[in-house]
Motif scaffolding. Structure first.
Motif, PDB file in Angstrom:
ATOM      1  N   PRO A   1      -2.401  -1.542  -6.544  1.00 29.68           N
ATOM      2  CA  PRO A   1      -3.847  -1.422  -6.081  1.00 29.68           C
ATOM      3  C   PRO A   1      -4.578  -0.279  -6.652  1.00 29.68           C
ATOM      4  O   PRO A   1      -4.053   0.793  -6.854  1.00 29.68           O
ATOM      5  N   ALA A   2      -5.887  -0.654  -7.177  1.00 28.56           N
ATOM      6  CA  ALA A   2      -6.585   0.407  -7.762  1.00 28.56           C
ATOM      7  C   ALA A   2      -7.152   1.430  -6.965  1.00 28.56           C
ATOM      8  O   ALA A   2      -7.636   2.591  -7.294  1.00 28.56           O
ATOM      9  N   ASN A   3      -7.377   0.993  -5.466  1.00 33.06           N
ATOM     10  CA  ASN A   3      -7.767   1.894  -4.574  1.00 33.06           C
ATOM     11  C   ASN A   3      -7.565   1.596  -3.123  1.00 33.06           C
ATOM     12  O   ASN A   3      -6.695   0.703  -2.864  1.00 33.06           O
ATOM     13  N   VAL A   4      -7.748   2.657  -2.096  1.00 34.93           N
ATOM     14  CA  VAL A   4      -7.560   2.208  -0.960  1.00 34.93           C
ATOM     15  C   VAL A   4      -7.940   1.005  -0.359  1.00 34.93           C
ATOM     16  O   VAL A   4      -7.262   0.230   0.532  1.00 34.93           O
ATOM     17  N   PHE A   5      -9.133   0.513  -0.484  1.00 27.56           N
ATOM     18  CA  PHE A   5      -9.617  -0.779  -0.139  1.00 27.56           C
ATOM     19  C   PHE A   5      -8.645  -1.853  -0.486  1.00 27.56           C
ATOM     20  O   PHE A   5      -8.499  -2.739   0.439  1.00 27.56           O
ATOM     21  N   VAL A   6      -8.414  -2.099  -1.813  1.00 23.45           N
ATOM     22  CA  VAL A   6      -7.622  -3.047  -2.236  1.00 23.45           C
ATOM     23  C   VAL A   6      -6.245  -2.873  -1.778  1.00 23.45           C
ATOM     24  O   VAL A   6      -5.719  -4.063  -1.254  1.00 23.45           O
ATOM     25  N   ALA A   7      -5.503  -1.840  -1.456  1.00 25.93           N
ATOM     26  CA  ALA A   7      -4.309  -1.607  -0.911  1.00 25.93           C
ATOM     27  C   ALA A   7      -4.239  -2.109   0.518  1.00 25.93           C
ATOM     28  O   ALA A   7      -3.357  -2.567   0.956  1.00 25.93           O
ATOM     29  N   GLY A   8      -5.273  -1.754   1.205  1.00 27.94           N
ATOM     30  CA  GLY A   8      -5.688  -2.255   2.703  1.00 27.94           C
ATOM     31  C   GLY A   8      -5.764  -3.683   2.838  1.00 27.94           C
ATOM     32  O   GLY A   8      -5.481  -4.183   3.603  1.00 27.94           O
ATOM     33  N   PHE A   9      -6.495  -4.142   1.824  1.00 30.14           N
ATOM     34  CA  PHE A   9      -6.922  -5.774   1.993  1.00 30.14           C
ATOM     35  C   PHE A   9      -5.754  -6.545   1.721  1.00 30.14           C
ATOM     36  O   PHE A   9      -5.505  -7.784   2.250  1.00 30.14           O
ATOM     37  N   ILE A  10      -5.098  -6.280   0.655  1.00 31.93           N
ATOM     38  CA  ILE A  10      -4.100  -7.171   0.009  1.00 31.93           C
ATOM     39  C   ILE A  10      -2.519  -6.870   0.662  1.00 31.93           C
ATOM     40  O   ILE A  10      -2.288  -5.763   0.668  1.00 31.93           O
TER      41      ILE A  10
ATOM     42  N   ASP B   1     -11.542  10.420  -3.958  1.00 31.79           N
ATOM     43  CA  ASP B   1     -12.590   9.349  -3.960  1.00 31.79           C
ATOM     44  C   ASP B   1     -12.033   7.811  -3.737  1.00 31.79           C
ATOM     45  O   ASP B   1     -12.429   6.788  -4.076  1.00 31.79           O
ATOM     46  N   ASP B   2     -10.678   8.134  -3.149  1.00 28.15           N
ATOM     47  CA  ASP B   2     -10.031   6.953  -2.674  1.00 28.15           C
ATOM     48  C   ASP B   2      -9.471   5.998  -3.678  1.00 28.15           C
ATOM     49  O   ASP B   2      -8.735   4.820  -3.476  1.00 28.15           O
ATOM     50  N   ARG B   3      -9.405   6.537  -5.049  1.00 27.25           N
ATOM     51  CA  ARG B   3      -8.957   5.467  -5.991  1.00 27.25           C
ATOM     52  C   ARG B   3      -7.495   6.177  -6.399  1.00 27.25           C
ATOM     53  O   ARG B   3      -7.061   7.517  -5.960  1.00 27.25           O
ATOM     54  N   VAL B   4      -6.620   5.374  -6.698  1.00 22.29           N
ATOM     55  CA  VAL B   4      -5.233   5.632  -7.042  1.00 22.29           C
ATOM     56  C   VAL B   4      -5.205   6.815  -8.079  1.00 22.29           C
ATOM     57  O   VAL B   4      -5.928   7.080  -8.950  1.00 22.29           O
TER      58      VAL B   4
END
Length: 333
Positions: free
Chosen positions: A225-234, A328-331
């Motif tokens: 995942p590229a960032n926290v949002f994607v990591a949490g959504f998927i 910035d919440d990015r990986v």
């Protein structure tokens, strides 16, 4: 068949900007799924591709041709909606062939195309029935068949399974997957259900607040995942996020660890905690733990495990499976 290019697509309703500059390329024959939370703009983007919404700015190209000012019926697309939108007074056969009939296609051509689509979707026994005599899953298959007979460049699906119960969703999902392999058609599909996205898509587009967060294959998004949002959504259950943590040599503003990458013991481990809830699912056991060190964490164990609320346990993450995210919440690389 049909490729799609979106360039700097913006859509605003007054001062409210729903799409904030979408760039996307869909290759011929790809199955692409838009996912994201409610209000992220995924259905608006699909409707903009279809021509049901006009982009405020930007370019929509199908097979390299600009279609921004082309009427929906002339774009070479077919759309399957969440509601089946079938004519109640027409038979299944007539519902499926109506678009061709209105376009002036010869009767023999309509018969041939409806017959092939009905066979593909196992609708042959129901061709003489009306929609009221069908189950929800059968009605959705009729709606899909109506799209197939048009032989479009692009198939667009707007949450087509959300009105079905769980068992029908699985069955219809399998039928759509088989349909894609059989037709080798370009399909763009909107859903809020990440299981649909993970099991159907060649490529997933994760949207959030009108912007693309990440594009990639299902396992790319799951593993990288590229960032926290994607990591949490998927991923389900959701990834555990630990703020300001340091574990061995792993340090970051936020550390993410998926529930299946945690070991659980009654004797020893990195994080001591009390079990607050257990979900016994047969194939999996999901254990929710209140830990003094890192707060609430979720552990996914394969198979049946006999943990119960108030048990004292120790959770240990797999260090090599951790995801590190910066300010910035990015990986982090």
């Amino acid at each position: 068949m049909g490729s799609l290019q979106l360039k700097s697509i913006r859509k605003a309703y007054g001062s409210h900007e729903v799409l904030k500059g979408i760039d996307l390329e869909v290759k011929d024959g790809e199955f692409v799924i838009f996912v994201g939370p409610s209000g992220c703009g995924k259905s608006t983007l699909l409707r903009t591709i279809a021509g049901l919404e006009d982009a405020t700015s930007g370019s929509v190209q199908i097979d390299g041709t600009e279609v921004g000012h082309v009427a929906p019926a002339k774009r070479g697309i077919a759309m399957v909606f969440q509601s089946y939108a079938l004519y109640p007074h027409l038979s299944v056969k007539d519902n499926m062939g109506l678009g061709l009939k209105q376009a002036g296609a010869p009767k023999a051509e309509i018969e041939d195309k409806v017959g092939k689509a009905a066979n593909m979707l196992s609708l042959d026994p129901y061709l003489a029935r009306r929609p009221a005599e069908l189950s929800g899953g059968q009605r959705q298959r009729v709606a899909i068949g109506r799209a197939i007979v048009r032989e479009p460049k692009l198939f667009l699906f707007d949450e087509p399974l959300s009105n079905l119960d769980a068992a029908l969703r699985v069955n219809t999902r399998l039928e759509i997957a088989r349909l894609h392999r059989s037709l080798k058609a370009t399909m763009i599909y909107v859903t809020h259900d990440q299981v649909e996205a993970m099991t159907l898509a060649d490529k997933i587009v994760v949207l959030n607040a009108g912007q693309i967060e990440q594009i990639g294959s299902p396992m790319d998004l799951y593993n990288r995942p590229a960032n926290v949002f994607v990591a949490g959504f998927i991923g389900s259950p959701q990834m555990n996020f630990i703020e300001g943590a340091r574990l061995g040599d792993v340090k970051a503003k936020t550390i993410g660890i998926r529930p299946e990458h945690m070991a659980l013991s009654r004797e020893s481990g990195d994080w001591k905690g009390k079990v607050v809830h257990v979900e016994h699912l047969g194939a999996d056991t999901i254990v929710y733990i209140d830990s003094e060190q890192v707060g609430t964490i979720t552990v996914r164990l394969f198979g049946e495990h006999r943990y119960a609320p108030d048990d004292i346990v120790y959770a240990t993450p797999t260090v090599g499976a951790m995801h590190r995210f910066g300010d910035d919440d990015r990986v982090l690389a």
